[in-house]
Design a protein around this motif. Structure first.
Motif, PDB file in Angstrom:
ATOM      1  N   SER A 118       0.716  -1.089  -0.062  1.00 18.66           N
ATOM      2  CA  SER A 118       0.106   0.021  -0.029  1.00 18.66           C
ATOM      3  C   SER A 118       1.077   1.168   0.075  1.00 18.66           C
ATOM      4  N   GLU A 119       2.149   1.046   0.079  1.00 29.05           N
ATOM      5  CA  GLU A 119       2.957   2.273   0.077  1.00 29.05           C
ATOM      6  C   GLU A 119       3.088   2.638  -1.209  1.00 29.05           C
ATOM      7  N   VAL A 120       2.134   3.166  -1.956  1.00 26.93           N
ATOM      8  CA  VAL A 120       2.212   3.688  -3.516  1.00 26.93           C
ATOM      9  C   VAL A 120       1.476   4.758  -3.564  1.00 26.93           C
ATOM     10  N   GLU A 121       1.660   5.746  -4.358  1.00 27.69           N
ATOM     11  CA  GLU A 121       0.791   7.093  -4.541  1.00 27.69           C
ATOM     12  C   GLU A 121      -0.779   6.580  -4.465  1.00 27.69           C
ATOM     13  N   ASP A 122      -1.526   7.527  -3.794  1.00 28.18           N
ATOM     14  CA  ASP A 122      -2.826   7.208  -3.710  1.00 28.18           C
ATOM     15  C   ASP A 122      -3.567   6.724  -4.896  1.00 28.18           C
ATOM     16  N   LEU A 125      -3.215   3.148  -5.963  1.00 32.27           N
ATOM     17  CA  LEU A 125      -3.531   2.078  -4.828  1.00 32.27           C
ATOM     18  C   LEU A 125      -4.515   0.969  -5.383  1.00 32.27           C
ATOM     19  N   LYS A 126      -5.657   1.553  -5.724  1.00 34.85           N
ATOM     20  CA  LYS A 126      -6.746   0.708  -6.133  1.00 34.85           C
ATOM     21  C   LYS A 126      -6.187  -0.405  -7.375  1.00 34.85           C
ATOM     22  N   LEU A 129      -3.854  -3.030  -5.888  1.00 36.77           N
ATOM     23  CA  LEU A 129      -4.503  -4.086  -5.057  1.00 36.77           C
ATOM     24  C   LEU A 129      -5.217  -4.929  -5.913  1.00 36.77           C
TER      25      LEU A 129
ATOM     26  N   SER B 118     -11.705  -3.045  -0.518  1.00 40.25           N
ATOM     27  CA  SER B 118     -11.130  -2.047  -1.228  1.00 40.25           C
ATOM     28  C   SER B 118     -12.207  -1.363  -2.115  1.00 40.25           C
ATOM     29  N   ASP B 122     -11.483   6.027  -4.280  1.00 45.19           N
ATOM     30  CA  ASP B 122     -10.206   6.128  -4.387  1.00 45.19           C
ATOM     31  C   ASP B 122      -9.493   6.807  -3.121  1.00 45.19           C
ATOM     32  N   LEU B 125      -9.321   4.981  -0.031  1.00 50.65           N
ATOM     33  CA  LEU B 125      -8.748   3.688   0.123  1.00 50.65           C
ATOM     34  C   LEU B 125      -7.640   3.461   1.225  1.00 50.65           C
ATOM     35  N   LYS B 126      -6.711   4.522   0.949  1.00 55.10           N
ATOM     36  CA  LYS B 126      -5.451   4.266   1.902  1.00 55.10           C
ATOM     37  C   LYS B 126      -5.846   4.260   3.365  1.00 55.10           C
ATOM     38  N   LEU B 129      -7.478   1.112   4.493  1.00 52.27           N
ATOM     39  CA  LEU B 129      -6.491   0.169   4.572  1.00 52.27           C
ATOM     40  C   LEU B 129      -5.510   0.277   5.695  1.00 52.27           C
TER      41      LEU B 129
END
Lengths: 323, 323
Positions: A118-122, A125-126, A129, B118, B122, B125-126, B129
């Motif tokens: 999950s340590e990716v740009e917002d 993320l979807k 995942l 999820s 968008d 989401l972060k 999670l």
């Protein structure tokens, strides 16, 4: 050409990952299994893939480690299911602790994998995942097929290839795809990366099976012939069963069904039958076809050829590896 | 006041969730455990919480089901670890199939839980999670402490409360918090929702322990006295051990250490000792304090009082429940 920069960055970052601390029975096994090493192939594929599209490959490091943590989670749980005593030459977690610890530590490792992923740009993320969930479920499907095959006598080579696609290849596919997503590649390119990894992954597992029989005992990390002793239904055995008839078939069946045998004798005898049946070359042909397919997809990637050299170099390393 | 609308919507949506199909050994156990019912408390908390802040509570339905799938995943794995033969009056998954199936189905259920969770906007989401990962890891920590306590003779009531906070309460806290996040509540309000659920969850588990001893056998779904027979270190037993001395302590120790005994006799004897020691009222006091704490946080929520009636009603249902 050097991969050291990337592997060093991954190992360094891995040391900074905190999984939790209390109760220790839950978290020590995670540190333990992650410290046993391994090729770190999956996270390396992710950062090399990201580097095709961005100079800032470092942003892919922690998500890449998420793939590695996930992979080690599957090893921890698979080892319980397979009653494996050793992993990379050390006691498996359920042996060193017990089954319950291995189940629960594994569970929390899967949570950690999601945390890292999950340590990716917002905005990404979807997509990350969604793709990961698919791959993760497929890896579980592959393991279930693998276990089912142990009890079946009519497994085909096609079924075996589908099983290893699920159990091993799709995660390599995801690892490359993840790098593409993080590097900013478009949908089509990411799909190509996925196909590249899936194909290389199939070749990789066939290579593994070949090394288990034909590897140099001095170089191969595990006992050569382990699959033969366990009657593991690899591509080699399935191909042999398909090709064998007459006395050769009888001899093969004898060794597969023998309850008592000398281990060295069995490995030598079955290997001799494999040689007689041309099983090795068939397997190598299929393996090479997958590697070629993967390299073909790599060629199609809309990226300058010089950029691809590192991945190409790494793939040839995997293809030529002796352990 | 009716909760039917919400429970019906959840059950209806649950029937539309697809977990996968092949191989069947992997996915049938998921359908099986999800069909065994249960209170659906966690997803209900999520939609009721969302409804405090938005009319569009439906958008919380699938993420809410993610919490329910996660909860059932923990049950599937806990049942293996606890060697439990029954769950909600039916065979547990490892009994109906086997341990390996229960391990692997559970794993893929956790992936499904993430998939459902999820299904949020968008931009949220972060946060979802991040909060879920924390709760999920804590639930695992709680289960590990619970198992550790079985082998320890010096567990304190405080340690027990911390264990049930982790194992049970934090997920109710997350369920409420999730509704808040999805409903658009601010950080402070979401934190209040989390505290509400954590407190109600502690009261809920203490109620469970009380029902296990003092429940009406005709109404309580499980065997009354199960915890006593298993020497489960509940708040009641720990409080009894803390209070007992002299012959009462001897008698209590006799029953705890007895290898052979008549089950009905043991349950009656230990319950009588509990009564003698005032263990029930102490436990009820602590339970009620947690319920009051939870209701207090609910009062502090910056939402019109009439909006809160449904949650209040549901909490009073949980508090008064006889099974």
């Amino acid at each position: 050409m050097s991969l050291t920069k990337y592997t060093a960055a991954l190992e360094e970052a891995l040391l900074t990952v905190t999984y939790g601390s209390t109760p220790p029975e839950l978290y020590e096994p995670i540190h333990y299994i992650m410290s046993l090493g391994g090729k770190r192939m999956r996270p390396l594929l992710t950062v090399l893939s990201a580097e095709l599209f961005t100079d800032d490959w470092q942003k892919a490091v922690f998500p890449a480690l998420g793939v590695e943590v996930f992979h080690n989670f599957t090893l921890m749980h698979d080892d319980i299911m397979d009653r494996a005593p050793l992993r990379r030459g050390h006691h498996t977690v359920h042996e060193k602790w017990n089954d319950n610890v291995a189940i629960l530590s594994g569970d929390v490792m899967l949570v950690s994998a999601y945390e890292l992923l999950s340590e990716v740009e917002d905005g990404k993320l979807k997509r990350v995942l969604k793709r990961f969930n698919r791959a993760a479920a497929e890896v579980c499907e592959g393991q279930q097929f693998d276990m089912n095959f142990e009890k079946r006598q009519d497994v085909t080579k096609e079924e075996y290839l589908e099983m290893i696609r699920l159990k091993t290849a799709v995660l390599l596919g995801f690892a490359l795809e993840l790098g593409g997503i993080l590097g900013g590649a478009d949908e089509h390119t990411c799909a190509l990366l996925k196909k590249t990894g899936d194909a290389i992954g199939l070749g990789f597992q066939l290579k593994d099976d070949l090394l288990d029989v034909y590897g140099d005992p001095d170089k191969f990390g595990k006992l050569v012939g382990g699959d033969i002793l366990a009657n593991k239904k690899t591509f080699l055995l399935l191909d042999a069963l398909e090709k064998a008839d007459g006395t050769i078939r009888q001899e093969l069946q004898y060794w597969i069904t023998a309850k008592e045998f000398n281990a060295i004798e069995k490995v030598q005898a079955v290997t001799a039958l494999y040689d007689l049946l041309g099983v090795r070359s068939t397997s190598e042909q299929v393996m090479n076809a997958y590697f070629d397919e993967g390299l073909g997809y790599l060629s199609q990637l809309p990226v300058a050829e010089e950029k691809k050299q590192l991945l190409r170099f790494y793939f040839s390393d995997l293809i030529a590896r002796e352990r």
